[in-house]
Design a protein around this motif. Structure first.
Motif, PDB file in Angstrom:
ATOM      1  N   MET A 211       0.843  -1.191   0.000  1.00  0.00           N
ATOM      2  CA  MET A 211       0.000   0.000   0.000  1.00  0.00           C
ATOM      3  C   MET A 211       0.883   1.248   0.000  1.00  0.00           C
ATOM      4  O   MET A 211       1.942   1.268   0.605  1.00  0.00           O
ATOM      5  N   SER A 212       0.354   2.295  -0.612  1.00  0.00           N
ATOM      6  CA  SER A 212       1.117   3.532  -0.688  1.00  0.00           C
ATOM      7  C   SER A 212       0.917   4.359   0.583  1.00  0.00           C
ATOM      8  O   SER A 212       0.085   4.051   1.437  1.00  0.00           O
ATOM      9  N   ALA A 213       1.670   5.430   0.664  1.00  0.00           N
ATOM     10  CA  ALA A 213       1.601   6.308   1.838  1.00  0.00           C
ATOM     11  C   ALA A 213       0.242   6.987   1.951  1.00  0.00           C
ATOM     12  O   ALA A 213      -0.226   7.281   3.056  1.00  0.00           O
ATOM     13  N   ILE A 214      -0.402   7.225   0.820  1.00  0.00           N
ATOM     14  CA  ILE A 214      -1.723   7.863   0.859  1.00  0.00           C
ATOM     15  C   ILE A 214      -2.733   6.957   1.555  1.00  0.00           C
ATOM     16  O   ILE A 214      -3.519   7.408   2.384  1.00  0.00           O
ATOM     17  N   TRP A 215      -2.706   5.668   1.222  1.00  0.00           N
ATOM     18  CA  TRP A 215      -3.648   4.744   1.856  1.00  0.00           C
ATOM     19  C   TRP A 215      -3.381   4.607   3.342  1.00  0.00           C
ATOM     20  O   TRP A 215      -4.322   4.494   4.142  1.00  0.00           O
ATOM     21  N   TRP A 216      -2.124   4.604   3.742  1.00  0.00           N
ATOM     22  CA  TRP A 216      -1.809   4.541   5.165  1.00  0.00           C
ATOM     23  C   TRP A 216      -2.325   5.782   5.886  1.00  0.00           C
ATOM     24  O   TRP A 216      -2.832   5.700   7.003  1.00  0.00           O
ATOM     25  N   SER A 217      -2.212   6.938   5.247  1.00  0.00           N
ATOM     26  CA  SER A 217      -2.725   8.158   5.880  1.00  0.00           C
ATOM     27  C   SER A 217      -4.247   8.150   5.940  1.00  0.00           C
ATOM     28  O   SER A 217      -4.841   8.638   6.910  1.00  0.00           O
ATOM     29  N   VAL A 218      -4.915   7.607   4.930  1.00  0.00           N
ATOM     30  CA  VAL A 218      -6.380   7.492   4.966  1.00  0.00           C
ATOM     31  C   VAL A 218      -6.809   6.551   6.084  1.00  0.00           C
ATOM     32  O   VAL A 218      -7.756   6.850   6.835  1.00  0.00           O
ATOM     33  N   ILE A 219      -6.139   5.436   6.233  1.00  0.00           N
ATOM     34  CA  ILE A 219      -6.463   4.490   7.304  1.00  0.00           C
ATOM     35  C   ILE A 219      -6.207   5.122   8.670  1.00  0.00           C
ATOM     36  O   ILE A 219      -7.019   4.992   9.595  1.00  0.00           O
ATOM     37  N   ALA A 220      -5.091   5.825   8.813  1.00  0.00           N
ATOM     38  CA  ALA A 220      -4.784   6.480  10.090  1.00  0.00           C
ATOM     39  C   ALA A 220      -5.821   7.556  10.415  1.00  0.00           C
ATOM     40  O   ALA A 220      -6.272   7.656  11.566  1.00  0.00           O
TER      41      ALA A 220
END
Length: 105
Positions: free
Chosen positions: A1-10
């Motif tokens: 997963m990209s950094a954008i998806w990690w930020s959306v999940i966070a």
């Protein structure tokens, strides 16, 4: 997963935690007169800032165009307690009319 998806999940987990924390606050704290007064004032302030920013914001600065008189007409009609659909139609007609005659692009 990209950094954008990690930020959306966070961000989603943070919003869920905040919402869940709201259920843990005792009812007597939330139902107090100070909290209800602040909630009412904050709502008005947020709505006012949204209207001002949407009315005046433009390409990198403040733009003076047909939206300003349209919002003024809408505010005047709301002051006189006109029906909301009348307010919307009148503001749209003012903005369209000013743009049609070329006064305010």
């Amino acid at each position: 997963m990209s950094a954008i998806w990690w930020s959306v999940i966070a961000a989603s987990l943070l919003v869920f935690a905040l919402k869940f924390a709201g259920y843990l606050v005792p009812q007597k704290v939330v139902a107090g007169p100070v909290v209800s007064r602040v909630a009412g004032v904050v709502t008005i302030a947020l709505l006012s800032s949204l209207v001002a920013s949407q009315t005046l914001a433009g390409d990198g600065g403040i733009v003076l165009d047909a939206r300003i008189p349209a919002v003024a007409v809408a505010g005047l009609l709301l002051w006189f307690r006109a029906p909301f659909i009348v307010v919307i139609v009148a503001a749209a007609l003012v903005a369209a009319g000013l743009r049609l005659i070329g006064w305010m692009p």
